[in-house]
Enzyme design. Structure first.
Site, mmCIF file in Angstrom:
data_model
loop_
_atom_site.group_PDB
_atom_site.id
_atom_site.type_symbol
_atom_site.label_atom_id
_atom_site.label_comp_id
_atom_site.label_asym_id
_atom_site.label_seq_id
_atom_site.Cartn_x
_atom_site.Cartn_y
_atom_site.Cartn_z
ATOM 1 C CB SER A 276 -0.781 -8.618 -2.091
ATOM 2 O OG SER A 276 -1.655 -7.520 -2.229
ATOM 3 N N GLY B 246 0.807 -1.217 0.000
ATOM 4 C CA GLY B 246 0.000 0.000 0.000
ATOM 5 C C GLY B 246 0.838 1.264 0.000
ATOM 6 N N GLY C 113 -4.243 11.319 2.153
ATOM 7 C CA GLY C 113 -4.743 10.904 3.459
ATOM 8 C C GLY C 113 -5.882 9.914 3.342
ATOM 9 C CG ASN D 165 -0.525 13.346 3.928
ATOM 10 O OD1 ASN D 165 -0.046 14.118 3.082
ATOM 11 N ND2 ASN D 165 -1.297 12.337 3.589
ATOM 12 C CG HIS E 82 -2.477 16.440 5.714
ATOM 13 N ND1 HIS E 82 -2.827 16.030 4.443
ATOM 14 C CD2 HIS E 82 -2.907 15.456 6.566
ATOM 15 C CE1 HIS E 82 -3.454 14.855 4.530
ATOM 16 N NE2 HIS E 82 -3.507 14.499 5.798
ATOM 17 C CB CYS F 18 -1.389 12.324 9.026
ATOM 18 S SG CYS F 18 -3.040 12.339 8.311
ATOM 19 N NE ARG G 146 -9.327 13.677 2.205
ATOM 20 C CZ ARG G 146 -8.602 13.086 3.149
ATOM 21 N NH1 ARG G 146 -7.392 13.559 3.447
ATOM 22 N NH2 ARG G 146 -9.063 12.049 3.823
ATOM 23 N NE ARG H 45 -4.145 6.761 15.113
ATOM 24 C CZ ARG H 45 -4.537 7.219 13.930
ATOM 25 N NH1 ARG H 45 -5.669 7.902 13.823
ATOM 26 N NH2 ARG H 45 -3.820 6.977 12.852
ATOM 27 C CB VAL I 40 1.161 4.159 4.754
ATOM 28 C CG1 VAL I 40 2.015 4.248 6.022
ATOM 29 C CG2 VAL I 40 0.289 5.409 4.635
#
Length: 340
Positions: free
Chosen positions: A42, A14, A163, A319, A245, A132, A238, A101, A16
């Site tokens: 994948s 991906g 993002g 970001n 960002h 981010c 956005r 988080r 990131v």
């Protein structure tokens, strides 16, 4: 010879995940064996790392006891299922999703802001990477908070389509090209047309009228700065930018902080570059400074004419790098240096 580490990268194919791999190589992280992981669809692909081709492995059948460090960036659902399994197998997970988080016993870490929080990783062998937009803001605000005590943050974000992942980036490309050719823009990933437009919604709406992205900035700021009294009011937008960002940030502090004081503090702050000349172009932007670079850039530093203890800043960062992949690798660097 210094110790080397086996590293699993979840979501390796991906946006990131591929950036994580690039940054591991750029920063010469001491990788012994690399395990690129993704979903079964994948498998059969390969990725190149440090001059060697590695096959992409199926996360569902991977034995996480083979890795000491796991960099996760494949979505909350994947992290919810596999991060606890990896942690129990002895692999320390650095998770880039929102899954952990807000769990009190899992550290939420920005390396320049609260590296001491890493010590709490042993409870679950999981460390959370912040959102981010929160991350770049707090890298810039931490030295100001230490100096003058921030009471309130009012922030409007201008967040790039990266993002939202590769599909959102593709949507901006397709809509821009389509409109230029006279075709109508059809929103699929982003709620409204993103080409040549600004969309004031990122993530879902909550009962209080804020979006989840906006509330992330509130929740995460209080947790990272370890201060439940800080008030955060965010509007997340956005914008039709591919990477980087930008944020217009207004803070109110317990004691007055002048623009000159703030500029001096930020000039010495780790991870921060000040670009603040009061002339045309004397400020950072997502495209010209942020994209493809590691620092958090700060400009437009000025005292708020509407508040005696107010200060205004413009904050820009990549970001995908600092906002996600770079911070994850920096956490891994601190882990192997001080904890593993």
């Amino acid at each position: 010879m210094s110790k080397r580490w086996n590293v699993a990268v979840v979501g390796a194919t991906g946006l990131v995940g591929s950036t994580m791999l690039a940054i591991l190589e750029e920063r010469k992280f001491p990788v012994n064996e690399l395990y690129p992981l993704a979903s079964a669809r994948s498998v059969g692909k390969s990725i190149k790392f440090a001059g060697r081709d590695y096959p992409v492995l199926d996360i569902a059948t991977f034995d996480f006891s083979k890795a000491q460090i796991g960099l996760f960036s494949a979505g909350s659902t994947v992290s919810a299922e596999y991060a606890p399994k990896a942690g129990k197998a002895g692999c320390v997970v650095i998770d880039n999703t929102s899954q952990f988080r807000y769990q009190d016993d899992i550290p939420l870490v920005v390396t320049e802001v609260n590296p001491h929080a890493l010590a709490g990783y042993k409870r679950h062998n999981i460390i959370a990477n912040p959102n981010c937009s929160t991350m770049q803001m707090l890298v810039a605000l931490k030295p100001l908070h230490d100096a003058a005590g921030i009471e309130r943050i009012n922030v409007a974000t201008y967040q790039s389509v990266s993002g939202g992942g590769q599909k959102a980036m593709n949507e901006l490309s397709e809509q821009t090209a389509g409109l230029a050719a006279g075709r109508a823009a059809v929103p699929k990933v982003i709620a409204k047309q993103i080409a040549y437009n600004c969309v004031p919604q990122i993530d879902v709406f909550l009962d209080n009228g804020y979006t989840k992205e906006e509330m992330k900035m509130f929740w995460e700021t209080q947790k990272i700065l370890e201060d439940k009294t800080i008030r955060v009011n965010a509007t997340a937008v956005r914008v039709p930018v591919f990477v980087g960002h930008s944020e217009a940030v207004h803070i109110e502090t317990k004691r007055k902080l002048t623009a000159d004081e703030a500029r001096a503090l930020l000039s010495k702050a780790p991870g921060v570059v000040v670009v603040d000349d009061r002339k045309p172009g004397g400020y950072p932007t997502a495209v010209t400074e942020g994209a493809g670079r590691d620092p958090v850039y700060v400009g437009r530093i000025r005292e708020d004419i509407s508040h005696d203890r107010g200060l205004d800043l413009w904050i820009v960062s990549d970001n995908v790098r600092k906002g996600a992949a770079l911070n994850s690798v920096q956490i891994a660097e601190l882990l192997v240096k001080d904890y593993l």
